[in-house]
Motif scaffolding. Structure first.
Motif, PDB file in Angstrom:
ATOM      1  N   ASP A 165      27.028  12.226-117.735  1.00 45.50           N
ATOM      2  CA  ASP A 165      25.336  12.327-116.755  1.00 45.50           C
ATOM      3  C   ASP A 165      24.345  12.998-117.489  1.00 45.50           C
ATOM      4  O   ASP A 165      23.237  12.383-118.027  1.00 45.50           O
ATOM      5  N   ASP A 166      25.190  13.993-118.535  1.00 47.75           N
ATOM      6  CA  ASP A 166      23.923  14.780-119.635  1.00 47.75           C
ATOM      7  C   ASP A 166      23.967  13.289-120.940  1.00 47.75           C
ATOM      8  O   ASP A 166      22.908  13.531-121.413  1.00 47.75           O
ATOM      9  N   VAL A 167      24.755  13.601-121.746  1.00 47.27           N
ATOM     10  CA  VAL A 167      24.519  12.674-123.071  1.00 47.27           C
ATOM     11  C   VAL A 167      24.468  11.789-123.150  1.00 47.27           C
ATOM     12  O   VAL A 167      23.028  11.327-123.766  1.00 47.27           O
ATOM     13  N   GLN A 168      24.604  10.954-122.340  1.00 48.14           N
ATOM     14  CA  GLN A 168      24.692   9.231-122.251  1.00 48.14           C
ATOM     15  C   GLN A 168      23.720   9.135-121.403  1.00 48.14           C
ATOM     16  O   GLN A 168      22.463   8.508-121.341  1.00 48.14           O
ATOM     17  N   GLY A 169      23.447  10.329-120.261  1.00 46.52           N
ATOM     18  CA  GLY A 169      22.157   9.664-119.603  1.00 46.52           C
ATOM     19  C   GLY A 169      20.527  10.023-120.649  1.00 46.52           C
ATOM     20  O   GLY A 169      19.818   9.167-120.473  1.00 46.52           O
ATOM     21  N   ALA A 170      20.780  11.299-121.127  1.00 47.51           N
ATOM     22  CA  ALA A 170      19.838  11.261-122.284  1.00 47.51           C
ATOM     23  C   ALA A 170      19.790  10.416-123.023  1.00 47.51           C
ATOM     24  O   ALA A 170      18.783   9.799-123.446  1.00 47.51           O
ATOM     25  N   ALA A 171      20.811   9.275-123.944  1.00 56.52           N
ATOM     26  CA  ALA A 171      20.936   8.656-124.239  1.00 56.52           C
ATOM     27  C   ALA A 171      20.111   6.942-123.848  1.00 56.52           C
ATOM     28  O   ALA A 171      19.021   6.539-124.920  1.00 56.52           O
ATOM     29  N   ASN A 172      20.606   6.847-122.801  1.00 54.87           N
ATOM     30  CA  ASN A 172      19.910   6.163-122.299  1.00 54.87           C
ATOM     31  C   ASN A 172      18.820   5.982-122.217  1.00 54.87           C
ATOM     32  O   ASN A 172      17.476   4.780-121.952  1.00 54.87           O
ATOM     33  N   ALA A 173      17.667   6.772-121.847  1.00 54.63           N
ATOM     34  CA  ALA A 173      16.452   7.218-121.464  1.00 54.63           C
ATOM     35  C   ALA A 173      15.581   7.133-123.259  1.00 54.63           C
ATOM     36  O   ALA A 173      14.984   7.106-123.215  1.00 54.63           O
ATOM     37  N   GLY A 174      16.327   7.645-124.516  1.00 59.46           N
ATOM     38  CA  GLY A 174      16.170   7.819-125.630  1.00 59.46           C
ATOM     39  C   GLY A 174      15.252   8.832-126.010  1.00 59.46           C
ATOM     40  O   GLY A 174      15.003   8.859-126.945  1.00 59.46           O
ATOM     41  N   ALA A 175      16.280  10.010-125.413  1.00 59.74           N
ATOM     42  CA  ALA A 175      16.497  11.439-125.615  1.00 59.74           C
ATOM     43  C   ALA A 175      16.890  11.378-126.487  1.00 59.74           C
ATOM     44  O   ALA A 175      18.228  11.225-126.401  1.00 59.74           O
ATOM     45  N   ARG A 176      17.106  12.813-126.801  1.00 63.32           N
ATOM     46  CA  ARG A 176      18.051  13.617-128.021  1.00 63.32           C
ATOM     47  C   ARG A 176      18.785  14.465-127.052  1.00 63.32           C
ATOM     48  O   ARG A 176      18.514  15.239-125.320  1.00 63.32           O
ATOM     49  N   SER A 177      19.693  14.848-126.833  1.00 62.15           N
ATOM     50  CA  SER A 177      21.289  16.016-126.155  1.00 62.15           C
ATOM     51  C   SER A 177      21.663  16.930-127.071  1.00 62.15           C
ATOM     52  O   SER A 177      22.280  16.484-128.032  1.00 62.15           O
ATOM     53  N   ILE A 178      21.962  17.745-126.634  1.00 66.08           N
ATOM     54  CA  ILE A 178      22.662  18.513-126.984  1.00 66.08           C
ATOM     55  C   ILE A 178      23.706  18.865-125.995  1.00 66.08           C
ATOM     56  O   ILE A 178      23.506  19.411-124.455  1.00 66.08           O
TER      57      ILE A 178
END
Length: 237
Positions: free
Chosen positions: A187-200
């Motif tokens: 939800d958080d890591v892949q979700g951010a990646a899906n939108a082109g954002a970075r994640s921690i």
């Protein structure tokens, strides 16, 4: 570069299971006060069955947990024997009581300390699939966040990219300027990646190892919220 730091809530800023457990106990008392014996036949397991039946018919409600719970209460109360109009009114009151208890969270250590530090240098927002309200007085964190993006308001849930893109648009930044922090690998890591954002990835106490089937890993990993300022700074360079 201007950065928007977005936070997941449940299991990132607090442990959600005790919150839900307390809320469900409160609901048992609430129903029993009004309808003695209600929970013997229409309590926990029965409600879960009704909830799943509703989801099977309306899978889109997985992104609207508040409405899902309302429909569950309505159906359970009708099964209990209340007329439809009364069941709907009682369900609304029950939902309000649940939502009040849903906000009674116990923050993880250092939450206020870390958010107080981060808000000095970055813009902060929330992206959540849950129905906790970060601006509610019981939560007590509204002073740190500009806004919250909730799945139930958009009709889709993480890891769909729309929530992250909506946050970026609301803050007038690009997805590349968003760093999302959350505990959930999908939800958080892949979700951010899906939108082109970075994640921690917030892997509390380092209890888990990254599994290959979770996909692309996060840009950074922290085991304590105290590590966040340094992790964000390293990504901001």
């Amino acid at each position: 570069m201007s950065l928007l730091i977005t936070f997941d809530l449940d299991n990132t800023l607090w442990d959600v299971m005790p919150v839900i457990t307390r809320a469900e106990y409160a609901m048992e008392s609430w129903f029993e006060e009004r309808f003695p014996g209600f929970y013997r036949n229409f309590g926990g397991d029965y409600q879960l069955t009704v909830r799943q039946h509703i989801l099977n018919k309306q899978p889109e409600l997985s992104a609207d947990l508040t409405n899902l719970r309302l429909k569950m209460y309505q159906q359970v109360l009708k099964s209990f024997g209340l007329p439809s109009e009364e069941a709907n009114l009682v369900a609304q009151s029950a939902l309000a009581h649940f939502c009040e208890w849903r906000q009674k969270v116990d923050l993880f250590p250092h939450v206020n300390e870390v958010l107080s530090e981060l808000v000095q240098d970055y813009r902060l927002a929330v992206i959540t699939n849950g129905n906790a309200d970060v601006f509610h007085p019981y939560v007590g964190l509204g002073q740190y966040f500009e806004f919250a993006v909730r799945a139930e308001h958009l009709g889709v849930a993480k890891p769909e990219p729309q929530l992250f893109l909506h946050a970026a648009k609301q803050a007038d930044v690009t997805p590349e300027q968003v760093i999302h922090i959350g505990d959930h690998p999908i939800d958080d890591v892949q979700g951010a990646a899906n939108a082109g954002a970075r994640s921690i990835w917030f892997n509390r106490h380092g209890a888990r190892r990254w599994a290959e089937d979770w996909g692309t890993s996060s840009h950074a990993e922290v085991h304590s919220l105290l590590e966040l300022p340094s992790a964000i700074q390293s990504l901001a360079l």
